[in-house]
Design an enzyme around this catalytic site. Structure first.
Site, short mmCIF file in Angstrom:
data_model
loop_
_atom_site.label_atom_id
_atom_site.label_comp_id
_atom_site.label_asym_id
_atom_site.label_seq_id
_atom_site.Cartn_x
_atom_site.Cartn_y
_atom_site.Cartn_z
N THR A 165 -0.17 5.36 2.86
CA THR A 165 -0.01 6.69 2.27
C THR A 165 0.22 7.74 3.35
OG1 THR A 165 -1.36 6.08 0.39
CG2 THR A 165 -1.23 8.42 0.88
N SER A 205 0.02 -1.14 2.02
CA SER A 205 -0.84 -2.19 2.60
C SER A 205 -1.41 -3.15 1.57
CB SER A 205 -1.96 -1.57 3.43
OG SER A 205 -3.01 -1.10 2.61
N THR A 253 -4.75 2.57 3.36
CA THR A 253 -6.20 2.46 3.20
C THR A 253 -6.61 1.28 2.31
OG1 THR A 253 -6.24 3.97 1.31
CG2 THR A 253 -6.52 4.96 3.49
N ASP A 254 -5.69 0.77 1.50
CA ASP A 254 -6.08 -0.27 0.54
C ASP A 254 -6.64 -1.52 1.20
OD1 ASP A 254 -5.42 1.37 -1.51
OD2 ASP A 254 -3.72 0.20 -2.25
C1 SIN Z 1 -1.64 1.64 1.09
O1 SIN Z 1 -2.72 1.07 1.28
O2 SIN Z 1 -0.61 1.37 1.75
C2 SIN Z 1 -1.52 2.65 0.01
C3 SIN Z 1 -2.76 3.39 -0.22
C4 SIN Z 1 -3.22 4.23 0.93
O3 SIN Z 1 -2.75 4.17 2.05
O4 SIN Z 1 -4.14 5.04 0.68
#
Ligand code: SIN
Length: 358
Positions: A22, A71, A104-105
């Protein structure tokens, strides 16, 4: 003056590896609906150009795009590439620290992976590896990525008295050990470390610091990075009301090498699973118990005596326990060849039995 250019390659620098997420995302309607966006759209060069004037003086930064993805699609072979690249950079005298921009995922998995495979080397070579990301896309009016990236670069480059080197995560003004990451909210800006032991980045909390030191001191050796196509197959199964024996029996006919059981409460699982899980152990499938509650620890022989060979995950969440089990199975197999007769349980215990933050 901060430099963000490949002309600095011959100077001491912080290397920023872009993985996507993100922090590199773009929303179609950033003002009206910033939560509807596509991750992994903006290159790491552009993200760095955007924050150049906010970086501390005299920090040279070099960027490298390793991936630009959401991710949730993180693959094991990409983890292998990331780990190998980081090991090369740790050995490079010009690289003073490494920042990784990541979705973050699955930061949780990458954080544990990097701690277990590069954490010791980072400590002895005196470098920090810092993971960061964002919960809002790069073009959202209140985007959190720029500040997180500045903080992460600062944390990677600042020699802090008494604070050991190693593998960290920085977001939302806080720092934690990367192995403590656990995304516990779908949208909060501090989601990946809201339930993790943290310190404010700019004011180190002494009790956090002493726990960090205890963990780092206990981490004496890195585990080998699995080859891209040789990660052991490990699945996570969640126990729940109405869980069926046939779910476990299904896996007995597969080539799965390990199961992480996300149990209820303190890590117990449905009684109907007991018999097929005994069979799984007889077939050589590695079993780890953790809790689906999302916090607290899972201890050996609680709530019941463990079947022989089944390990409790300590404070590892299910996604982290899965990576730990994969690395432990790989280490037992790889190092067997070099004559170290240790079991996967020996390697898993090194990760799961680290000192706990209380
Ligand atoms: C991801 O994990 O690529 C999408 C969600 C995020 O980064 O918060």
């Amino acid at each position: 003056m901060s430099q963000i250019s490949n002309a600095t390659e011959q100077l001491p620098h912080i290397l920023v590896l872009g993985m996507g997420g993100t922090i590199a995302g773009l929303a179609a309607d950033p003002e009206g609906n910033p939560n509807k966006y596509k991750a992994g759209q903006v290159g790491i060069d552009s993200l760095l150009a955007h924050i150049a004037s906010a970086l501390p003086q005299n920090i040279a930064v070099i960027s490298e795009q390793l991936a630009n993805m959401n991710s949730r699609n993180l693959s094991e072979s990409l983890l292998t590439d990331l780990g190998n690249r980081i090991q090369e950079c740790l050995n490079d005298l010009l690289v003073k620290g490494i920042v990784i921009t990541h979705g973050t995922d699955t930061m949780e998995e990458t954080g544990l992976f990097l701690q277990a495979t590069c954490g010791h080397r980072a400590q002895i070579l005196g470098k920090r590896i810092v993971i960061t990301g964002a919960m809002l896309p790069a073009n959202a009016p209140a985007a959190d990525g720029p500040r997180n990236l500045v903080d992460a670069i600062s944390w990677a480059s600042m020699p802090l008295e008494n604070c050991p080197n190693g593998v960290y995560a920085v977001m939302s003004g806080k720092v934690c050990l990367a192995m403590d990451l656990a995304k516990r909210h779908g949208s909060a800006l501090n989601a990946p470390l809201r339930d993790s032991p943290t310190s404010p980045v700019n004011l180190i909390n002494p009790s956090w610091l002493s726990c960090v030191k205890a963990v780092q001191a206990a981490w004496g050796e890195d585990l080998p990075i699995p080859k891209a196509e040789e990660w052991p197959w490990v699945e996570i199964l969640t126990s729940h009301a109405g869980a069926r024996a046939r779910t476990i029996k299904h896996w007995l006919t597969s080539e799965v090498l390990g199961l992480v059981l996300a149990g209820t409460g303190a890590g117990g699982f449905h009684d109907d699973w007991s018999e097929p899980l005994d069979e799984a152990i007889d077939r050589g499938i590695a079993l780890v118990r953790t809790s689906r509650t999302g916090s607290g620890a899972t201890y050996p022989h609680i709530p019941e005596k463990d079947a022989h060979g089944c390990m409790a995950s300590g404070t590892l969440s299910a996604p982290r326990a899965r990576i730990a089990l994969q690395l432990a199975l790989n280490a037992a197999e790889t190092l067997k060849i070099s004559g170290k007769a240790l079991t996967w349980q020996d390697f898993f215990a090194r990760i799961a039995n680290l000192p706990e933050f209380r």
